[in-house]
Design an enzyme around this catalytic site. Structure first.
Site, PDB file in Angstrom:
ATOM      1  N   ARG A 154       0.874  -1.192   0.000  1.00 45.91           N
ATOM      2  CA  ARG A 154       0.000   0.000   0.000  1.00 45.91           C
ATOM      3  C   ARG A 154       0.901   1.229   0.000  1.00 45.91           C
ATOM      4  O   ARG A 154       1.500   1.562   1.018  1.00 45.91           O
ATOM      5  CB  ARG A 154      -0.852  -0.038   1.283  1.00 45.91           C
ATOM      6  CG  ARG A 154      -1.991   0.962   1.326  1.00 45.91           C
ATOM      7  CD  ARG A 154      -2.448   1.209   2.757  1.00 45.91           C
ATOM      8  NE  ARG A 154      -1.575   2.161   3.411  1.00 45.91           N
ATOM      9  CZ  ARG A 154      -1.346   2.191   4.735  1.00 45.91           C
ATOM     10  NH1 ARG A 154      -1.912   1.323   5.542  1.00 45.91           N
ATOM     11  NH2 ARG A 154      -0.538   3.107   5.245  1.00 45.91           N
TER      12      ARG A 154
ATOM     13  N   TYR B 227       4.521   6.879  10.639  1.00 47.81           N
ATOM     14  CA  TYR B 227       4.833   5.549  11.187  1.00 47.81           C
ATOM     15  C   TYR B 227       5.651   4.656  10.253  1.00 47.81           C
ATOM     16  O   TYR B 227       5.942   3.518  10.592  1.00 47.81           O
ATOM     17  CB  TYR B 227       3.548   4.821  11.616  1.00 47.81           C
ATOM     18  CG  TYR B 227       2.491   4.697  10.530  1.00 47.81           C
ATOM     19  CD1 TYR B 227       2.583   3.714   9.539  1.00 47.81           C
ATOM     20  CD2 TYR B 227       1.391   5.555  10.504  1.00 47.81           C
ATOM     21  CE1 TYR B 227       1.615   3.600   8.556  1.00 47.81           C
ATOM     22  CE2 TYR B 227       0.418   5.447   9.518  1.00 47.81           C
ATOM     23  CZ  TYR B 227       0.530   4.470   8.556  1.00 47.81           C
ATOM     24  OH  TYR B 227      -0.424   4.343   7.575  1.00 47.81           O
TER      25      TYR B 227
ATOM     26  N   HIS C 231      -3.448   4.796   4.545  1.00 50.15           N
ATOM     27  CA  HIS C 231      -4.570   3.868   4.677  1.00 50.15           C
ATOM     28  C   HIS C 231      -5.829   4.459   4.023  1.00 50.15           C
ATOM     29  O   HIS C 231      -6.588   3.766   3.362  1.00 50.15           O
ATOM     30  CB  HIS C 231      -4.832   3.598   6.160  1.00 50.15           C
ATOM     31  CG  HIS C 231      -6.076   2.838   6.417  1.00 50.15           C
ATOM     32  ND1 HIS C 231      -6.180   1.489   6.164  1.00 50.15           N
ATOM     33  CD2 HIS C 231      -7.293   3.232   6.875  1.00 50.15           C
ATOM     34  CE1 HIS C 231      -7.404   1.094   6.475  1.00 50.15           C
ATOM     35  NE2 HIS C 231      -8.097   2.123   6.895  1.00 50.15           N
TER      36      HIS C 231
END
Ligand SMILES: Cc1ncc(C[n+]2csc(CCOP(=O)(O)OP(=O)(O)O)c2C)c(N)n1
Ligand SMILES: [Mg+2]
Length: 419
Positions: A310, A323, A314
């Protein structure tokens, strides 16, 4: 108040019998069955993950678009071009929808950048009568089955032309005619539905296979184990396809599972499993086709892990730079599924720079036109706030609606999208 269409209840038999709206894909469905390595992988016993590289990964396309000798599944030209068109289209659609979200024209969006091959390749491998139970990133599947881009954008806006009347969060397309089940945000729940729907189809004697999707994060959800167990015990005619994109929001795969691979989880439930390079559309298509054929001939379910990445957040609400390391993202950019497949098409003489330029313009125009058409639609009618729950709207809800309407004009509905 804008008028909305009344949605008629589907007849009980609709699910397996309804003919999908003509999707521009029949060529893909007619592709000759693929052979060799993947047939072996998809039908092997759980302990023999056949493949071509580390951890049994099935891979047909090299990074430069070449195919290892004897490994080309030789799909028909129309299928190859369909796969490319759909991958490019969803990429452009994603790009534009994220822009619309940033401009406040839609409230939320979940992109699939980097995962185009995993979605497009797997959906194209099915027959149009088969059903799709999506997870979070398979909106392209609905469009491949004939949901128009305008309808998809109607859903993202939540306007009056949206078949869910704006009641669902953006990206939760639903498209019964295309045998595309509405997406559930509740992680993993769709797996029991997919497995059960496939069992129901078998009981009814319908020649239908169900393709159920999940993410890597979903393998930690209770519903994953429930769905997998049922599928294995009852030999449900389904394919369970895990898009391992390495992240579940901010949780990396290393914190998700202690298993060496996700694919091997199939072994615990007594079903064949296969691990495929999710950025290799030819490999994805081939393993999924093999798994679907297996389910169709009554040999039960297959668990597929597609290894992909990905590349964006998100969702439009996420900031992945908080992160994860940019270097990781850059490394995966080099494995871009669209570039890799285009290189293959060029080597086969099916594509050229000149074609690419015209094609990109055509796709951009298609998305532009769809945005313009969808934005012409007004909001859902106010009374849809209280309809479709009871056969007759109870007085109490009618009173509440009247109270809400009395507030109109006072700007009570203005404000930031709550996500
Ligand atoms: C049962 C449940 N738990 C938690 C969430 C919150 N949530 C939404 S998406 C997500 C991560 C999903 O990750 P993955 O399954 O890997 O799919 P991806 O987003 O990577 O496609 C979580 C935990 C949820 N929607 N449902
Ligand atoms: Mg994930």
């Amino acid at each position: 108040m804008a008028k909305t269409k009344t949605v008629k209840k589907a007849p009980a038999k609709a699910m397996a019998k309804a003919a999908p709206r003509t999707a521009p894909k029949p060529a893909a469905a007619k592709a000759a069955p693929a052979k060799a390595v993947v047939a072996k992988a998809a039908t092997s016993t759980p302990t023999s993950m056949a493949g071509t590289s580390g951890q049994g990964l099935v891979r047909l396309l090299e990074d430069d678009g070449t195919v290892q000798k004897g490994k080309d599944p030789n799909l028909p030209e129309a299928t190859l071009l369909f796969l490319y068109e759909q991958m490019v289209q969803v990429r452009e659609f994603d790009r534009r929808m994220l822009m619309l979200q940033r401009q406040g024209r839609i409230g939320f969006y979940g992109p699939i950048l980097g995962q185009e091959a995993a979605t497009v390749g797997s959906v194209a491998a099915l027959e149009s009568r088969d059903w799709i139970f999506p997870a979070l990133r398979e909106g392209a599947a609905a469009m491949m089955r004939g949901l128009s881009l305008t309808e998809a954008i109607n859903q993202l806006i939540g306007n009056g032309a949206d078949r869910c009347k704006g009641r669902q969060m953006p990206c939760h397309y639903t498209f019964k005619e295309g045998h595309y089940y509405g997406m559930s945000s509740v992680i993993g729940t769709q797996l029991s539905h997919a497995v059960g729907a496939a069992m129901a189809a078998r009981i009814r004697g319908d020649d239908v296979v169900v393709l159920g999707y999940l993410g890597d994060g979903a393998t930690s959800a209770n519903d994953f184990h429930c769905g997998m167990n049922f599928a294995g015990v009852y030999q449900s005619p389904c394919v369970l396809f895990c898009q391992n994109n390495q992240w579940a929001i901010s949780v990396p795969i290393s914190k998700q599972s202690a298993s060496e691979t996700l694919a091997q989880k199939g072994k615990a439930y007594g079903m064949p499993f296969v691990r495929v390079d999710g950025n290799d559309v030819l490999a994805v298509y081939t393993v999924t086709q093999q798994a679907a054929a297996r389910a169709r001939r009554g040999d039960g379910p297959t668990f597929i892990e597609a290894v992909t990445y990905r590349r964006l957040g998100h969702s439009s609400s996420d900031d992945p730079t908080r992160y994860r390391d940019e270097a990781e993202v850059k490394a995966w950019e080099k494995k871009d599924p669209v570039d890799r497949f285009r290189a293959y098409l060029q080597k086969r003489g099916l594509w050229s720079e000149a074609k690419e330029v015209a094609f990109k313009e055509q796709i951009a125009q298609r998305v532009n036109d769809a945005i313009a058409a969808a934005e012409k639609n007004g909001p859902p009618a106010d009374e849809t706030l209280v309809t479709d729950v009871y056969a007759h709207v109870p007085q109490q809800l009618k009173d509440q609606l009247a109270d809400v309407l009395a507030l109109e004009g006072r700007g009570v509905n203005q404000g930031a999208f709550p996500l």
